[in-house]
Design an enzyme around this catalytic site. Structure first.
Site, PDB file in Angstrom:
ATOM      1  N   HIS A  17       0.816  -1.212   0.000  1.00 36.01           N
ATOM      2  CA  HIS A  17       0.000   0.000   0.000  1.00 36.01           C
ATOM      3  C   HIS A  17       0.853   1.266   0.000  1.00 36.01           C
ATOM      4  O   HIS A  17       1.969   1.263   0.503  1.00 36.01           O
ATOM      5  CB  HIS A  17      -0.874   0.078   1.262  1.00 36.01           C
ATOM      6  N   LYS A  41       6.108   6.460   7.274  1.00 33.24           N
ATOM      7  CA  LYS A  41       5.671   5.624   8.383  1.00 33.24           C
ATOM      8  C   LYS A  41       6.869   5.186   9.216  1.00 33.24           C
ATOM      9  O   LYS A  41       7.953   4.976   8.681  1.00 33.24           O
ATOM     10  CB  LYS A  41       4.960   4.367   7.868  1.00 33.24           C
ATOM     11  N   TYR A  99       2.220   1.677  14.094  1.00 30.29           N
ATOM     12  CA  TYR A  99       3.005   2.552  13.230  1.00 30.29           C
ATOM     13  C   TYR A  99       2.489   3.982  13.255  1.00 30.29           C
ATOM     14  O   TYR A  99       1.304   4.243  13.382  1.00 30.29           O
ATOM     15  CB  TYR A  99       3.107   2.016  11.801  1.00 30.29           C
ATOM     16  N   ASP A 152      -6.542  -6.383  -1.448  1.00 29.26           N
ATOM     17  CA  ASP A 152      -5.129  -6.532  -1.790  1.00 29.26           C
ATOM     18  C   ASP A 152      -4.920  -7.515  -2.940  1.00 29.26           C
ATOM     19  O   ASP A 152      -3.993  -7.352  -3.730  1.00 29.26           O
ATOM     20  CB  ASP A 152      -4.315  -6.967  -0.566  1.00 29.26           C
TER      21      ASP A 152
END
Length: 182
Positions: free
Chosen positions: A62, A72, A132, A170
């Site tokens: 992603h 991130k 995260y 996904d």
């Protein structure tokens, strides 16, 4: 904190300094001022995310585009994952290349994934809790993805394909082509 730059410029493995004794341990998991000084850029995280997944769950690959792109900082609170970052910054010397790092609750390593990278992970332990930080909020309209098994990347997810649990979303990501990216 020790920062290890990977072969993908701007993507770092972060190893915190852990202080342990008979009571347990302590470490500073994030300090904005020190982090910015170490990586040589201004990063201001505005959102924290946390997920819980079972063995074989693969989340990714992603990213978000444009003004909604996200950097991130990923770590594992419980369990073990293989964390993957793919450089999709046009013009980058490492365009299309990836790194993978085992992040565990025990090793306390973190992975800094800069803007312009695809990101994903697979759970290698019975369960894993992943935390995260993001420097930008989620924007559904800016969301992009690529197939986890795209031969252009050649990612070894460390598990047999039949053991992977992948969301329908996904599974539907398109194959990677250089024209589709940042």
């Amino acid at each position: 904190m020790k920062l290890i730059e990977t072969e993908l410029k701007g993507c770092f493995i972060v190893e915190p300094k852990v202080f342990g004794d008979s009571r347990g341990y302590f470490f500073e998991s994030f300090n904005e001022k020190k982090f910015q000084a170490e990586i040589g850029q201004s990063i201001h995280f505005i959102q924290d995310n946390q997920s819980f997944s079972s063995y074989g769950v693969l989340r990714g690959l992603h990213a978000q585009r444009g003004n909604s792109a996200q950097a991130k900082l990923v770590r594992v609170l419980q369990g073990e994952i293989l964390d993957v970052a793919v450089d999709v910054r046009k013009g980058s010397a490492s365009f299309g290349m990836h790194i993978s790092v085992k992040l565990t609750a025990e090793n306390k390593k973190q992975l800094f994934v800069p803007r312009g990278f695809l990101h994903g992970f697979v759970v290698l332990s019975e369960t894993a809790e992943v935390f995260y930080k993001c420097d930008n909020g989620y924007d559904k309209e800016a969301e992009v993805g690529a197939r986890f098994d795209d031969p252009a990347f050649g990612i070894d997810w460390k598990l047999p394909k039949e053991a992977l649990i992948i969301s329908e979303k996904d599974e539907l990501h398109p194959p990677f082509t250089a024209e589709n990216w940042f």
